[in-house]
Motif scaffolding. Sequence first.
Motif, PDB file in Angstrom:
ATOM      1  N   ARG A  86     -71.215  36.698  44.442  1.00 14.37           N
ATOM      2  CA  ARG A  86     -71.939  37.825  45.026  1.00 14.37           C
ATOM      3  C   ARG A  86     -73.331  37.961  44.425  1.00 14.37           C
ATOM      4  NH1 ARG A  86     -70.471  43.112  46.497  1.00 14.37           N
ATOM      5  NH2 ARG A  86     -68.732  42.021  47.440  1.00 14.37           N
ATOM      6  N   THR A  87     -73.423  37.835  43.115  1.00  7.76           N
ATOM      7  CA  THR A  87     -74.720  38.001  42.459  1.00  7.76           C
ATOM      8  C   THR A  87     -75.724  37.004  42.990  1.00  7.76           C
ATOM      9  OG1 THR A  87     -73.314  38.212  40.535  1.00  7.76           O
ATOM     10  CG2 THR A  87     -75.647  38.594  40.221  1.00  7.76           C
ATOM     11  N   MET A  88     -75.242  35.813  43.240  1.00  5.97           N
ATOM     12  CA  MET A  88     -76.146  34.758  43.693  1.00  5.97           C
ATOM     13  C   MET A  88     -76.775  35.070  45.042  1.00  5.97           C
ATOM     14  SD  MET A  88     -75.304  31.135  42.398  1.00  5.97           S
ATOM     15  CE  MET A  88     -75.737  30.909  40.699  1.00  5.97           C
ATOM     16  N   THR A  93     -83.293  31.789  49.508  1.00  2.00           N
ATOM     17  CA  THR A  93     -82.723  30.527  49.973  1.00  2.00           C
ATOM     18  C   THR A  93     -83.647  29.848  50.969  1.00  2.00           C
ATOM     19  OG1 THR A  93     -81.481  31.759  51.619  1.00  2.00           O
ATOM     20  CG2 THR A  93     -80.332  31.157  49.608  1.00  2.00           C
ATOM     21  N   SER A  94     -84.914  30.150  50.834  1.00  2.45           N
ATOM     22  CA  SER A  94     -85.856  29.484  51.743  1.00  2.45           C
ATOM     23  C   SER A  94     -87.239  29.467  51.110  1.00  2.45           C
ATOM     24  CB  SER A  94     -85.866  30.224  53.084  1.00  2.45           C
ATOM     25  OG  SER A  94     -86.990  29.823  53.826  1.00  2.45           O
ATOM     26  N   PHE A 137     -73.293  27.867  47.141  1.00  7.22           N
ATOM     27  CA  PHE A 137     -73.612  26.748  48.032  1.00  7.22           C
ATOM     28  C   PHE A 137     -75.027  26.869  48.564  1.00  7.22           C
ATOM     29  CE2 PHE A 137     -70.137  23.926  49.769  1.00  7.22           C
ATOM     30  CZ  PHE A 137     -69.323  24.061  48.667  1.00  7.22           C
ATOM     31  N   ALA A 138     -75.357  28.068  49.030  1.00  7.61           N
ATOM     32  CA  ALA A 138     -76.660  28.256  49.671  1.00  7.61           C
ATOM     33  C   ALA A 138     -77.797  27.983  48.692  1.00  7.61           C
ATOM     34  CB  ALA A 138     -76.767  29.676  50.228  1.00  7.61           C
ATOM     35  N   VAL A 139     -77.628  28.465  47.463  1.00 12.37           N
ATOM     36  CA  VAL A 139     -78.685  28.284  46.472  1.00 12.37           C
ATOM     37  C   VAL A 139     -78.883  26.800  46.160  1.00 12.37           C
ATOM     38  CG1 VAL A 139     -79.275  28.679  44.061  1.00 12.37           C
ATOM     39  CG2 VAL A 139     -78.455  30.567  45.466  1.00 12.37           C
ATOM     40  N   THR A 140     -77.773  26.095  45.993  1.00 13.04           N
ATOM     41  CA  THR A 140     -77.887  24.673  45.683  1.00 13.04           C
ATOM     42  C   THR A 140     -78.373  23.892  46.900  1.00 13.04           C
ATOM     43  OG1 THR A 140     -75.991  25.036  44.241  1.00 13.04           O
ATOM     44  CG2 THR A 140     -76.684  22.769  44.584  1.00 13.04           C
TER      45      THR A 140
ATOM     46  N   GLU B 208     -69.982  21.216  56.562  1.00 13.61           N
ATOM     47  CA  GLU B 208     -70.983  20.162  56.458  1.00 13.61           C
ATOM     48  C   GLU B 208     -72.210  20.449  57.312  1.00 13.61           C
ATOM     49  OE1 GLU B 208     -68.682  16.864  57.663  1.00 13.61           O
ATOM     50  OE2 GLU B 208     -67.371  16.954  55.899  1.00 13.61           O
ATOM     51  N   LYS B 209     -71.998  21.213  58.366  1.00  9.99           N
ATOM     52  CA  LYS B 209     -73.153  21.556  59.186  1.00  9.99           C
ATOM     53  C   LYS B 209     -73.932  22.719  58.570  1.00  9.99           C
ATOM     54  CE  LYS B 209     -70.861  19.523  62.860  1.00  9.99           C
ATOM     55  NZ  LYS B 209     -69.471  19.673  63.343  1.00  9.99           N
ATOM     56  N   LYS B 210     -73.212  23.570  57.894  1.00 11.25           N
ATOM     57  CA  LYS B 210     -73.889  24.714  57.281  1.00 11.25           C
ATOM     58  C   LYS B 210     -74.704  24.282  56.066  1.00 11.25           C
ATOM     59  CE  LYS B 210     -71.492  29.011  58.362  1.00 11.25           C
ATOM     60  NZ  LYS B 210     -70.511  30.015  57.878  1.00 11.25           N
ATOM     61  N   PHE B 211     -74.220  23.271  55.388  1.00  5.65           N
ATOM     62  CA  PHE B 211     -74.916  22.820  54.169  1.00  5.65           C
ATOM     63  C   PHE B 211     -75.170  21.320  54.252  1.00  5.65           C
ATOM     64  CE2 PHE B 211     -72.198  26.448  53.059  1.00  5.65           C
ATOM     65  CZ  PHE B 211     -73.164  27.347  52.654  1.00  5.65           C
TER      66      PHE B 211
END
Lengths: 257, 257
Positions: A86-88, A93-94, A137-140, B208-211
């Motif tokens: 959650r914190t992340m 992310t862009s 995931f999004a951050v990485t 895999e499509k999301k990331f």
Amino acid sequence: MVVYAGQGDPRRSIELLWRGSTVENRPGPKPGLSVDAIVDAGIAVADEQGMAFSMRAVGERLGRTAMALYTYVPGKNELVDLMYDRTMAELPTSYPLDDGWRPAVTQWAHDMWEFYGRHPWVLQVSQARPVLGPHEFAVTEELARILVSTGLPGRRLRGIVGAINYFVRGAAQTIVEARAAGGATGEADEEWWYARSAVLLEIQPDLEKKFPMLHLLETDREPIDPTLPYLENDALENFRGGLKVLLDGVEGAVAKP
Amino acid sequence: MVVYAGQGDPRRSIELLWRGSTVENRPGPKPGLSVDAIVDAGIAVADEQGMAFSMRAVGERLGRTAMALYTYVPGKNELVDLMYDRTMAELPTSYPLDDGWRPAVTQWAHDMWEFYGRHPWVLQVSQARPVLGPHEFAVTEELARILVSTGLPGRRLRGIVGAINYFVRGAAQTIVEARAAGGATGEADEEWWYARSAVLLEIQPDLEKKFPMLHLLETDREPIDPTLPYLENDALENFRGGLKVLLDGVEGAVAKP
DNA sequence: TCCAATACTTTACGCCATAAAGAATCAACG
DNA sequence: CGTTGATTCTTTATGGCGTAAAGTATTGGA
């Protein structure tokens, strides 16, 4: 204790991470809490008291007993997982790639650094077993996206992504724990260092001769920003310097095949 | 809980680290233990059981109660400090510079990586407040010595020393904790990953499509050494790759002023 | 010989995560 | 409308932890 992620039932954990709580119309008393509320409370407690946060403390903040939380969350480990992910969510992310990958990575790293400073407990969450939550995931993914624009193949980027992550984490850990060393106020900081160093020099007067290279590294200083405390200066300078070298290395890899 | 170093009396801690125990002829029963024996027992327990080692466990291994240890050592934190520094004594502190700094640093990093693999609990000892013990000093001094031979000024080397340390630590942490995840046997390893991944893919089929970038990094693999387990391969490859980039960066700094 | 210092054990306290059992609340069904 | 069964939350209890406090046995020096 470093908190290992996901000791429990993997299905339950991952469902909580990716789906949240599914609320239907069920018999029984209305839930007075929610997973979200608990996670938020957990983050608040951890931000304040560090990883010494306890189920009791989280429950108390919500006006419940510790055991009440177990209705919503399988255990402390899973709660930490949820808090971590959650914190992340508060990280960007862009990042624009208009000026190339390097400014973007630099910004990513600085944001990450500040993030760890805001939530020191995150550094205590076990790294190796990734939490595998959507925000992590999004951050990485974003760091990967930036680096893919270098044109390097994925197999080479993996080591680089790791290196950048480790570096930022390590550098952040240094400053964060150095801050913590000073105590809750964050003020006794320099005093603590001073006390240790003084005793050390008293017991080992020839320290500088025994470890001449460390002495050399310690004493060759740039002029520092007097508005910042000593440690912050030091850490920030080292962070910038280290990151620069690291990114120079990436640049080298980009230049030649 | 990450174990913070040196909460107690700095003088007592540092004296223990640098002087060892001073034994004279004193009244009272002969000591049946020694700081050294306790530290050794502590290391043995920690190597076996990880950071879940307890004063009780250490005492038991020596045929004493937990409280007996407090005669020799102020508390658990200080014991951890001593264990930490003692373990580091097994690291080399003299690398040949005949072929230049790069092979030396590489070897230093690999030795460090293996060291962490042998004593995973070391990674849990707080980093930022350095323990300030003689062996830790020696190990870092050696890295500094190697790097000073690049001719770079101390002020630039500080960030580099940090970066290398963070990187090695981070990379080691990844593999060590991934191993630990598999459980005591170290065998259920891949199964654990498999279980998590399977559930994740089931819940998020379009992962895999999301990331896509993470997917790209994951799937672009080199041929792997079939004699090693999957994770070791992965980690080692990433370690080598990351270190290479990092050292390329250092090389760049050496080349141009 | 006796004192005072020391090594070590026993007991106890206050934390922690969490298992087990019970009380209170509510939707749905007969 | 009353009952059933699921659900929320509290209470109590268990077994761990680090370590404070007090007690017992052992020893060198006065």
